[in-house]
Each structure stands twice: as C-alpha cells, then as structure tokens.
Design a protein around this motif. Structure first.
Motif, short mmCIF file in Angstrom:
data_model
loop_
_atom_site.label_atom_id
_atom_site.label_comp_id
_atom_site.label_asym_id
_atom_site.label_seq_id
_atom_site.Cartn_x
_atom_site.Cartn_y
_atom_site.Cartn_z
N ARG A 44 0.83 -1.21 0.00
CA ARG A 44 0.00 0.00 0.00
C ARG A 44 0.87 1.26 0.00
O ARG A 44 0.52 2.26 -0.61
CB ARG A 44 -0.92 0.02 1.23
N ASN A 46 3.85 1.77 -1.30
CA ASN A 46 4.76 2.07 -2.40
C ASN A 46 4.10 2.84 -3.55
O ASN A 46 4.77 3.23 -4.49
CB ASN A 46 5.49 0.82 -2.89
N GLY A 47 2.79 3.05 -3.46
CA GLY A 47 2.12 3.93 -4.41
C GLY A 47 1.85 3.38 -5.79
O GLY A 47 1.44 4.12 -6.68
N GLN A 48 2.06 2.08 -6.00
CA GLN A 48 1.80 1.52 -7.32
C GLN A 48 0.31 1.36 -7.60
O GLN A 48 -0.13 1.48 -8.74
CB GLN A 48 2.48 0.16 -7.48
N ASP A 50 -3.97 1.60 -5.71
CA ASP A 50 -4.76 2.15 -4.61
C ASP A 50 -4.77 1.15 -3.45
O ASP A 50 -4.33 0.01 -3.59
CB ASP A 50 -6.18 2.50 -5.07
N SER A 51 -5.26 1.58 -2.31
CA SER A 51 -5.18 0.81 -1.08
C SER A 51 -5.85 -0.56 -1.18
O SER A 51 -5.28 -1.58 -0.80
CB SER A 51 -5.80 1.61 0.07
N SER A 54 -4.00 -2.87 -3.65
CA SER A 54 -2.75 -3.35 -3.02
C SER A 54 -3.03 -4.50 -2.06
O SER A 54 -2.31 -5.50 -2.05
CB SER A 54 -2.06 -2.20 -2.28
N ALA A 98 9.86 2.51 -6.44
CA ALA A 98 8.83 3.52 -6.13
C ALA A 98 9.11 4.16 -4.77
O ALA A 98 8.98 5.37 -4.61
CB ALA A 98 7.44 2.90 -6.16
N GLN A 102 10.21 8.09 -3.71
CA GLN A 102 9.47 8.88 -2.72
C GLN A 102 10.32 9.20 -1.50
O GLN A 102 9.83 9.74 -0.52
CB GLN A 102 8.21 8.13 -2.29
#
Length: 108
Positions: A44, A46-48, A50-51, A54, A98, A102
C-alpha cells in the motif's frame, strides 16, 4: 521460523443487480511464513496501486504462494511456481524503486 496463523473472512456485500448479499460469510484459517499485515502495508505504501487493490494483490499472492510452497511437488504447480517467483521479484523491485523515488528507505 514458525508459521503465522490467520483467519480469512470473505463477506459478500452486494451484487450490482440485486443489491443484497447472496452468500453467508466464508471463513477459514490459513498459515503463512510471512507477516501478511506488514506485506499489505508495504505494498500500500509504495504507491503503485490504490489501497484496496494493493491489499487484494498482496493477500492473493501470499495465499496462493503459500499453497504452492506447501505443495511444491504437486504436478499442478510445476509451471506456475517459477513464473510466480519471477513475478513477485519484479513486484518487489518496482516497489523498492517507487519507495526510493518517494524518499523511503528500501524494505527487505
């Protein structure tokens, strides 16, 4: 390492046409060598995706992967095992990339 035990519960909330649940909740126990909550949180974060996506991906892969590990000699899993391992390695490496983008420390 000892196996961690989990209770997995699936609840049918509604369908697009009926709007009412069609099934009683399904619940079962499963073991896994990893901490599933940490893995879901990591994916969740790592932003690849949506929640919810993930969580679905992480749980689906970990549950399926554990079945393969426990039944690695079963002929059904001969071909999928190596491909699944490659997929998970790719997912992990993209997650690290990712996270690095960030400014997060790399996860093991």
């Amino acid at each position: 390492m000892r196996e961690r035990r989990y209770r997995i519960t699936l609840e049918h909330l509604a369908t697009a046409s009926e709007g009412q649940p069609l099934h009683a909740p399904l619940s079962f126990e499963a073991g896994n060598h990893d901490d599933l909550f940490t893995i879901v949180s990591r994916l969740r974060g790592n932003g690849q995706f949506d929640s919810d996506t993930s969580a679905q991906l992480a749980l689906g892969l970990k549950l399926f992967g554990e079945v393969i590990l426990k039944n690695r000699k079963h002929p059904l899993f001969e071909e999928i095992g190596p491909a699944l391992r490659d997929f998970i390695m790719k997912l992990k490496s993209q997650g690290k990339a990712a996270g690095a983008a960030q400014g997060e420390p790399a996860a093991e």
